[in-house]
Design a protein around this motif. Sequence first.
Motif, PDB file in Angstrom:
ATOM      1  N   THR A 116      41.440 -14.854 -52.946  1.00  0.00           N
ATOM      2  CA  THR A 116      40.851 -15.183 -54.360  1.00  0.00           C
ATOM      3  C   THR A 116      39.471 -15.642 -54.283  1.00  0.00           C
ATOM      4  O   THR A 116      38.822 -16.826 -54.440  1.00  0.00           O
ATOM      5  N   ASP A 117      38.623 -14.827 -53.740  1.00  0.00           N
ATOM      6  CA  ASP A 117      37.114 -15.203 -53.441  1.00  0.00           C
ATOM      7  C   ASP A 117      35.953 -14.653 -54.342  1.00  0.00           C
ATOM      8  O   ASP A 117      35.132 -14.645 -54.126  1.00  0.00           O
ATOM      9  N   GLY A 118      36.571 -13.984 -55.507  1.00  0.00           N
ATOM     10  CA  GLY A 118      35.733 -13.340 -56.417  1.00  0.00           C
ATOM     11  C   GLY A 118      34.877 -12.043 -55.708  1.00  0.00           C
ATOM     12  O   GLY A 118      33.900 -11.528 -56.302  1.00  0.00           O
ATOM     13  N   GLY A 119      35.494 -11.743 -54.500  1.00  0.00           N
ATOM     14  CA  GLY A 119      34.476 -10.543 -53.900  1.00  0.00           C
ATOM     15  C   GLY A 119      33.565 -11.053 -53.208  1.00  0.00           C
ATOM     16  O   GLY A 119      32.729 -10.084 -52.675  1.00  0.00           O
ATOM     17  N   ALA A 120      33.377 -12.216 -53.008  1.00  0.00           N
ATOM     18  CA  ALA A 120      32.138 -12.838 -52.290  1.00  0.00           C
ATOM     19  C   ALA A 120      32.071 -12.357 -50.804  1.00  0.00           C
ATOM     20  O   ALA A 120      31.294 -12.045 -50.254  1.00  0.00           O
ATOM     21  N   GLY A 121      33.425 -12.502 -50.113  1.00  0.00           N
ATOM     22  CA  GLY A 121      33.333 -11.896 -48.888  1.00  0.00           C
ATOM     23  C   GLY A 121      32.834 -10.488 -48.767  1.00  0.00           C
ATOM     24  O   GLY A 121      32.413 -10.119 -47.831  1.00  0.00           O
ATOM     25  N   MET A 122      33.493  -9.675 -49.641  1.00  0.00           N
ATOM     26  CA  MET A 122      33.172  -8.196 -49.699  1.00  0.00           C
ATOM     27  C   MET A 122      31.566  -8.071 -49.783  1.00  0.00           C
ATOM     28  O   MET A 122      30.817  -7.189 -49.077  1.00  0.00           O
ATOM     29  N   LEU A 123      31.015  -8.894 -50.778  1.00  0.00           N
ATOM     30  CA  LEU A 123      29.494  -8.725 -51.147  1.00  0.00           C
ATOM     31  C   LEU A 123      28.976  -9.085 -49.963  1.00  0.00           C
ATOM     32  O   LEU A 123      27.809  -8.478 -49.584  1.00  0.00           O
TER      33      LEU A 123
END
Length: 378
Positions: A140-147
């Motif tokens: 549940t990280d808002g996609g921060a890790g992906m970005l």
Amino acid sequence: MHDTRRVLVAPDKFKGSLTAVRVAERVTAGLRRVVPDLEVEALPVADGGDGTVDAAVAAGFERREVRVTGPLGDEVTAAFALRGDTAVVEMAEASGLQRLPAGVLAPLEASTCGSGELLRAALDAGARTIVFGVGGSATTDGGAGMLSALGARFLGADGKPVPPGGGGLAGLVEADLSGLDGRLGSVELVLASDVDNPLTGPKGAAAVYGPQKGASPQDVRTLDAALAHFARVLEGAVGARAAEYAVSPGAGAAGGVGYGALLLGARFRPGIEVMLEVLGFAPALRRASLVITGEGSLDAQTLHGKAPAGVAAAACAAGKEVVAVCGRLALAPEELDRAGIRRAYALTEIEPDVSRCVADAGPLLERVAEQIARDFLR
């Protein structure tokens, strides 16, 4: 009955017991026991969640494996699928619940970094169109890790990167997206999801899906506030579109990875719709006179964008008869009818003990398929 001589078997997985590929194999075996010369075309399907890469590989895509960062920072082997310049990337392969150590849930710390690495691997392989299937996530990280894995930087007050996971976003002070992989600008990125939740609020990523990932009520509040803060900081970095994307359908998919994908320029589409196109469902449908679909549980959720509902809608529009197989059936005949499913066959009709249904799903499915053959193909 009908002289139906070509059957299209297009099921999703029976979660916890059989992959979609195995379901299709068992159904085919049961049908042929009754009609030995029957022409059967198997096209396992998926709606963007776990099993999406397997469905693409079964449809002729090449399986590519890469080492990526798992949700808790350990290395895992994840796969994507490639055919020509089209890649199918499944976030669950890198950042899914199945990638957590047994019995461990980490709602505040789990990161989508590996999903970003998987997208980068697809770019490296020459993909020009990437179908990004999201679902089954541990994060549940808002996609921060992906970005971050794609070149973005998220810094705290000390100028260092914030800790991974949704919890770490609470300390975010600065977002810098200027270093994002330049190739993303020239690729068509499709966000394929079966949910259309916004990023935050009562219908948001943390509130609706956090509890399945081990989030306590306090964790849900923490994560929701952190995601809202993340969107505000991004608004400072990239302008009003950061706020617009936060309330867009699909932003809350897979712990908010949908939001990160929208920031990358992704177009949101219902997962099953995209996957049916990618898998070549329309030509297979034209060749068929009866369609068999299904999943582990046919219930109210099925009607909201799950694979069998998508298969049935497409088949109905083409004037084809549809029957479904499932482990358990929780839909009334009129609900099935509205979904375009003529009849559903549940394993629990043969074996009322659910745990035995899960354990013996294969042989039971063959028996169910024999019954379908007797009812529709004789």
